[in-house]
Design an enzyme around this catalytic site. Structure first.
Site, PDB file in Angstrom:
ATOM      1  N   SER A 199       0.918  -1.338  -0.174  1.00  0.00           N
ATOM      2  CA  SER A 199      -0.053   0.110   0.046  1.00  0.00           C
ATOM      3  C   SER A 199       0.817   1.282  -0.001  1.00  0.00           C
ATOM      4  CB  SER A 199      -0.805   0.031   1.146  1.00  0.00           C
ATOM      5  OG  SER A 199      -0.255  -0.112   2.306  1.00  0.00           O
ATOM      6  N   GLY A 201      -0.502   4.575   0.280  1.00  0.00           N
ATOM      7  CA  GLY A 201      -1.360   5.996   0.682  1.00  0.00           C
ATOM      8  C   GLY A 201      -2.317   6.458  -0.665  1.00  0.00           C
ATOM      9  N   GLY A 204      -2.454   4.504  -3.919  1.00  0.00           N
ATOM     10  CA  GLY A 204      -2.924   3.155  -4.308  1.00  0.00           C
ATOM     11  C   GLY A 204      -2.230   2.079  -3.730  1.00  0.00           C
ATOM     12  N   GLY A 230      -4.725   0.940   5.920  1.00  0.00           N
ATOM     13  CA  GLY A 230      -4.018  -0.299   5.568  1.00  0.00           C
ATOM     14  C   GLY A 230      -4.903  -1.513   6.025  1.00  0.00           C
ATOM     15  N   ASP A 231      -5.601  -1.406   7.229  1.00  0.00           N
ATOM     16  CA  ASP A 231      -6.242  -2.297   7.733  1.00  0.00           C
ATOM     17  C   ASP A 231      -7.417  -2.724   6.711  1.00  0.00           C
ATOM     18  OD1 ASP A 231      -4.630  -2.605   9.826  1.00  0.00           O
ATOM     19  OD2 ASP A 231      -5.734  -1.067  10.949  1.00  0.00           O
TER      20      ASP A 231
END
Length: 291
Positions: A199, A201, A204, A230-231
Site C-alpha cells: 500500500s 497511501g 494506491g 491499511g487495515d
C-alpha cells in the site's frame, strides 16, 4: 488476530504543533489494534468474523467491553500484563503514539498457540496483523502461519520489521505491508511466494502476483484519518481469499475500501456509500514489476 492489542484513543485538534499545549475538540476511545480494525471492517461488509489475540489487565476489560458493545465476536486469551494504549492526534493527518505493550510470558505464548490452532480449524482465512508485544520472538507470525496452514486456513500477513521478514518466509497467502514497512524490513520482495500487495497511501496499491504485477489507484484523493486505511485493504484481501475473487477485482476493492476508511474519524470504520461510489472507478492496470 491482534497479538499487541490496544485501547485506541483519538484526539482531534485544529493544528498539531510541538512544544505547546493543544485544545482537543473531540476524544474517542475504542478497542483497537490492526487485527481488530480488520475484523470491524469485515463485519461492516457482512462477513462472519472472530477477533482473537492477547489482552489483559484493566485496560483489557475495557477493550473486551467495547468489542461486545460494537457486536464484534471475540475469543481473546487473557494475559497478566496490561493492554497498551495507542494515541492518535488528528489535525487533517494523523500523528500516532504507540505504547510497547505488556511482556508475554512463555506459558502465555504456548497457551495462545493452542488456542489459535483450535480457532483456525473453523476458519477460511486467518489475518495476522500489527506489531509483536515484548516477550515474543520475531518468528512469532511464522509459527502461527504454519499452524493456520496446517488447519487449512489461508493467511494474510500485515506486519513490519523482523516480524514481516520472518513471517513472509513461512509462505502466507498474502503479504500486505505499506511501502515504508517493506523498505525497513529487509524483506526481498522477490522471495514472497504468495500475493505481495504494497500500500502506498493516496497513490494506491502495487501488487505482485504469479500472473503479473498490477497498479491500482483511487479515482480521487480522499482526505481525513489514514490510520486504518491499511487495515481496510487487508480486510478486502482477506475477503478476496475467502470468496476466490480475481486479484484485479480484489485490488479494486482494497483501494476503494482504504479510501473509504480515510474518510472516517476512527480506525476500523468505513464510509460504505463512499466505497460503493469509488469502487467502479478504481484504476487497475498491469505494470512492470518494480522489484
Amino acid at each position: 488476530m491482534t497479538l499487541n492489542t490496544a485501547l485506541d484513543v483519538t484526539y482531534t485538534v485544529d493544528k498539531l504543533a510541538p512544544h505547546t499545549s493543544h485544545r482537543v475538540r473531540s476524544v474517542r476511545r475504542r478497542a483497537g489494534g490492526k487485527g481488530v480494525n480488520v475484523a470491524s471492517v469485515l463485519q461492516r461488509l457482512g462477513t462472519e468474523v472472530l477477533a482473537t489475540g492477547l489482552c489483559g489487565g484493566s485496560a483489557g476489560i475495557h477493550f473486551l467491553a467495547d468489542l461486545h458493545e460494537r457486536g464484534i465476536p471475540s475469543a481473546f486469551l487473557r494475559t497478566a500484563g496490561d493492554t497498551r494504549q495507542s494515541i492518535a492526534v488528528i489535525d487533517g493527518d494523523a500523528t500516532v503514539f504507540n505504547e510497547p505493550g505488556p511482556e508475554v510470558t512463555p506459558a502465555e505464548w504456548a497457551a495462545f498457540q493452542d488456542h489459535f490452532r483450535e480457532l483456525c480449524a473453523g476458519a477460511d482465512v486467518a489475518v495476522l496483523s500489527g506489531s509483536l508485544p515484548p516477550g515474543l520472538g520475531g518468528d512469532a507470525y511464522a509459527v502461527l502461519i504454519a499452524h493456520a496452514h496446517a488447519a487449512g486456513a489461508a493467511t494474510v500477513l500485515d506486519a513490519s520489521g523482523a516480524a514481516l521478514r520472518l513471517g513472509a518466509a513461512a509462505g502466507p497467502s498474502v503479504v500486505k505491508p505499506n511501502a515504508a514497512e517493506l523498505a525497513g524490513s529487509g524483506l526481498d520482495p522477490r522471495t514472497v511466494t504468495g500475493l505481495l500487495a504494497v500500500s502506498r497511501g493516496a497513490a494506491g496499491l502495487t501488487a505482485v502476483t504469479p500472473a503479473g504485477c498490477w497498479l491500482a489507484r483511487p479515482p480521487e484523493v480522499v482526505e481525513g484519518n489514514p490510520t486504518g486505511a491499511g487495515d481496510a485493504a487487508a480486510a478486502a484481501l482477506a475477503l478476496a481469499l475467502a470468496s476466490k475473487t480475481s486479484w484485479p477485482d480484489a485490488l479494486s476493492d482494497a483501494v476503494a475500501l482504504s479510501a473509504s476508511a480515510v474518510a472516517t474519524p476512527v480506525a476500523g470504520e468505513i464510509d460504505l456509500p463512499l466505497y460503493q461510489r469509488l469502487r467502479p472507478h478504481v484504476i487497475v492496470r498491469e505494470t512492470p514489476c518494480p522489484w
